[in-house]
Structure formats: C-alpha cells, structure tokens
Design a protein around this motif. Sequence first.
Motif, mmCIF file in Angstrom:
data_model
loop_
_atom_site.group_PDB
_atom_site.id
_atom_site.type_symbol
_atom_site.label_atom_id
_atom_site.label_comp_id
_atom_site.label_asym_id
_atom_site.label_seq_id
_atom_site.Cartn_x
_atom_site.Cartn_y
_atom_site.Cartn_z
ATOM 1 N N ARG A 41 0.852 -1.311 0.007
ATOM 2 C CA ARG A 41 -0.038 0.033 -0.069
ATOM 3 C C ARG A 41 0.887 1.040 0.135
ATOM 4 N NH1 ARG A 41 -3.290 -2.738 3.721
ATOM 5 N NH2 ARG A 41 -2.275 -1.904 5.540
ATOM 6 N N GLY A 42 1.945 1.285 0.646
ATOM 7 C CA GLY A 42 2.910 2.285 0.712
ATOM 8 C C GLY A 42 3.475 2.592 -0.494
ATOM 9 N N ILE A 43 4.125 1.528 -1.261
ATOM 10 C CA ILE A 43 4.580 1.887 -2.558
ATOM 11 C C ILE A 43 3.537 2.492 -3.567
ATOM 12 C CG2 ILE A 43 5.570 0.458 -4.437
ATOM 13 C CD1 ILE A 43 6.799 -1.456 -2.438
ATOM 14 N N ARG A 44 2.391 1.958 -3.455
ATOM 15 C CA ARG A 44 1.378 2.394 -4.539
ATOM 16 C C ARG A 44 0.910 3.942 -4.119
ATOM 17 N NH1 ARG A 44 -2.954 -1.005 -6.673
ATOM 18 N NH2 ARG A 44 -4.490 0.708 -5.711
ATOM 19 N N ALA A 45 1.093 4.078 -2.713
ATOM 20 C CA ALA A 45 0.456 5.721 -2.323
ATOM 21 C C ALA A 45 1.856 6.715 -2.740
ATOM 22 C CB ALA A 45 0.425 5.555 -0.932
ATOM 23 N N PRO A 52 1.178 11.927 -10.111
ATOM 24 C CA PRO A 52 -0.353 11.834 -9.973
ATOM 25 C C PRO A 52 -1.130 11.441 -11.232
ATOM 26 C CG PRO A 52 0.749 14.008 -9.068
ATOM 27 C CD PRO A 52 1.804 13.251 -9.871
ATOM 28 N N PHE A 53 -0.311 11.532 -12.410
ATOM 29 C CA PHE A 53 -0.975 11.042 -13.641
ATOM 30 C C PHE A 53 -1.116 9.574 -13.835
ATOM 31 C CE2 PHE A 53 0.920 15.118 -15.443
ATOM 32 C CZ PHE A 53 -0.636 15.622 -15.910
ATOM 33 N N LEU A 54 -0.496 8.921 -12.760
ATOM 34 C CA LEU A 54 -0.721 7.310 -12.847
ATOM 35 C C LEU A 54 -1.879 7.224 -11.838
ATOM 36 C CD1 LEU A 54 2.968 6.072 -12.675
ATOM 37 C CD2 LEU A 54 1.501 6.345 -14.814
ATOM 38 N N GLU A 55 -2.199 8.008 -11.081
ATOM 39 C CA GLU A 55 -3.411 7.632 -10.160
ATOM 40 C C GLU A 55 -4.514 6.679 -10.874
ATOM 41 O OE1 GLU A 55 -6.151 9.121 -6.487
ATOM 42 O OE2 GLU A 55 -4.646 10.447 -7.593
ATOM 43 N N PRO A 56 -4.907 7.249 -12.260
ATOM 44 C CA PRO A 56 -6.181 6.428 -12.787
ATOM 45 C C PRO A 56 -5.647 5.026 -13.243
ATOM 46 C CG PRO A 56 -5.931 8.615 -13.679
ATOM 47 C CD PRO A 56 -4.844 8.291 -12.856
ATOM 48 N N HIS A 57 -4.462 4.560 -13.375
ATOM 49 C CA HIS A 57 -3.747 3.647 -13.903
ATOM 50 C C HIS A 57 -3.352 2.587 -12.875
ATOM 51 C CE1 HIS A 57 -4.556 5.585 -17.862
ATOM 52 N NE2 HIS A 57 -3.560 6.559 -17.217
ATOM 53 N N ILE A 58 -3.140 2.792 -11.522
ATOM 54 C CA ILE A 58 -2.460 2.347 -10.630
ATOM 55 C C ILE A 58 -2.895 0.884 -10.415
ATOM 56 C CG2 ILE A 58 -3.617 3.189 -8.658
ATOM 57 C CD1 ILE A 58 0.417 2.887 -8.893
ATOM 58 N N ASP A 59 -4.207 0.656 -10.578
ATOM 59 C CA ASP A 59 -4.714 -0.640 -10.372
ATOM 60 C C ASP A 59 -4.136 -1.615 -11.337
ATOM 61 O OD1 ASP A 59 -5.885 -0.232 -8.072
ATOM 62 O OD2 ASP A 59 -7.769 0.447 -8.577
ATOM 63 N N ASN A 60 -3.878 -1.071 -12.544
ATOM 64 C CA ASN A 60 -3.416 -1.907 -13.515
ATOM 65 C C ASN A 60 -1.838 -2.304 -13.671
ATOM 66 O OD1 ASN A 60 -6.024 -2.006 -14.976
ATOM 67 N ND2 ASN A 60 -5.525 -0.138 -16.077
ATOM 68 N N PRO A 63 -1.680 -4.162 -9.324
ATOM 69 C CA PRO A 63 -2.878 -4.622 -8.741
ATOM 70 C C PRO A 63 -2.714 -4.632 -7.233
ATOM 71 C CG PRO A 63 -2.493 -5.561 -10.653
ATOM 72 C CD PRO A 63 -1.337 -4.982 -10.347
ATOM 73 N N LYS A 64 -3.935 -4.684 -6.289
ATOM 74 C CA LYS A 64 -3.745 -4.526 -4.853
ATOM 75 C C LYS A 64 -3.534 -6.126 -4.508
ATOM 76 C CE LYS A 64 -6.901 -0.543 -3.863
ATOM 77 N NZ LYS A 64 -8.279 -0.120 -3.460
ATOM 78 N N LYS A 65 -4.257 -7.007 -5.234
ATOM 79 C CA LYS A 65 -4.102 -8.310 -4.718
ATOM 80 C C LYS A 65 -2.903 -9.240 -5.155
ATOM 81 C CE LYS A 65 -8.433 -8.328 -2.647
ATOM 82 N NZ LYS A 65 -8.426 -8.274 -1.113
ATOM 83 N N GLN A 66 -2.290 -8.635 -6.370
ATOM 84 C CA GLN A 66 -1.197 -9.506 -6.942
ATOM 85 C C GLN A 66 0.211 -9.226 -6.034
ATOM 86 O OE1 GLN A 66 -1.880 -8.687 -11.004
ATOM 87 N NE2 GLN A 66 -0.151 -10.201 -11.619
ATOM 88 N N GLN A 67 0.999 -10.274 -5.781
ATOM 89 C CA GLN A 67 2.028 -10.360 -5.453
ATOM 90 C C GLN A 67 3.192 -9.430 -5.759
ATOM 91 O OE1 GLN A 67 2.971 -11.796 -2.198
ATOM 92 N NE2 GLN A 67 4.533 -10.316 -2.551
ATOM 93 N N LEU A 68 3.796 -8.616 -5.098
ATOM 94 C CA LEU A 68 4.761 -7.470 -5.593
ATOM 95 C C LEU A 68 6.209 -7.947 -4.945
ATOM 96 C CD1 LEU A 68 4.627 -4.874 -7.244
ATOM 97 C CD2 LEU A 68 4.595 -3.619 -5.068
#
Length: 199
Positions: A41-45, A52-60, A63-68
Amino acid sequence: HKAHEGVVLELVLERRRIMFRRFDQRESVSSFTQVKTSKHRGIRASIIRQMPFLEPHIDNIIPKKQQLMLARCANRVTMVVLDHVPLFFQVRDGPFIPTLRLLHKYPSALPHMQVDTGAIRHVLNGANIMCQGLTSPGGRMCDVPAGTVVAIMAEGKQHALAIGVTKMPTEEIASVNRGIAIDLLHHLTDQFWRIQAFE
C-alpha cells in the motif's frame, strides 16, 4: 523534500549510470524480497504522490491483490517487480522512477523535455543532455525545478529515448545555455532496457 530527493539522486548518479550500462541480473541483483501488504500500500501511495498522472492507472500497474517483489541491486538501487517484470527503480530513499518500458505505456507519468534530432545518437550512447540540445529549434522544455525526474523525448519521435534528472531549473537551462542540463539515468539500448523480465 524535492531538494532532498535531488541530492540523493546526485550522490549515486554516476555509479548507477555505469550499473545500468552494464546491468546483468546475476551480477547486479543480490536478492528478491516479497512485499508485505502494508508496504504494498505504501509503494502504491508513494507512486501516486510522486506521479499523479498514474493514479487512474495504478490498479493496472500494481494490482492490490497481486504479489509484488523488491529486487535489491548494486549501488543501493531497489526495483519494484511484478510477475518478474521490473516496473520502477529507486535509489536509496529517493523517488520511484518508472522504467522506460513502463513510461512508454504511460507517457504522462513524467514531465517531458525534448532534444533536437542532433542529440539523439548521443543520448542513445549514454551521454548526458546538454543545454543546447534543449534550447535549439528542435528542442522543447517544460517548466521544472532542478532535481526533477523527466522523460527525454526527441524531435520527430513518439516514445521517450531516456529518463534523466535535471541539474538546473528550466529557466536557468535557457539563460545559461551551456553545460549539462540533465543527467541521464536510463536510456534505450542500455543493458537494463534489454531485460524485459527477470528470470
């Protein structure tokens, strides 16, 4: 905070440029670590805050559930890896920087600085960006402070050639018009570009 990030990048810039020029997974990557949920979550944030331009695309992108995974590399470089594919790199506690392959998918992630056609071959050989390459008729600049991570575009080309960090603000690049304007970090044809995915 931005000034601190600029200093952090400056400290290891030369060593990392050399590392990417000679990047090899076996020699350059020391370990892979699975990212815990809170860190995920911290990395995504952080990425959204910095780009900021990546915010609409961050789930692609992440993804929240995928292993990083985090790949620890030489010269205190850490890479954010998803499905064996490096997406971002970070130097010490500096900003997350997208790889060129990711930048090509999301070109608005970074501010654009455009060099003229004469500078293209020098950039592809790993040269830093000189002021004259940006201020000539084929060059184009956006207004950014020193220490900003930017996409290096080229006159007549669709995709970024490289990623770099500004050594001085745009206004100073235009007024001084000599010397290095942008330190190169990662460019087409370097060894890091050649790695599409880690083994």
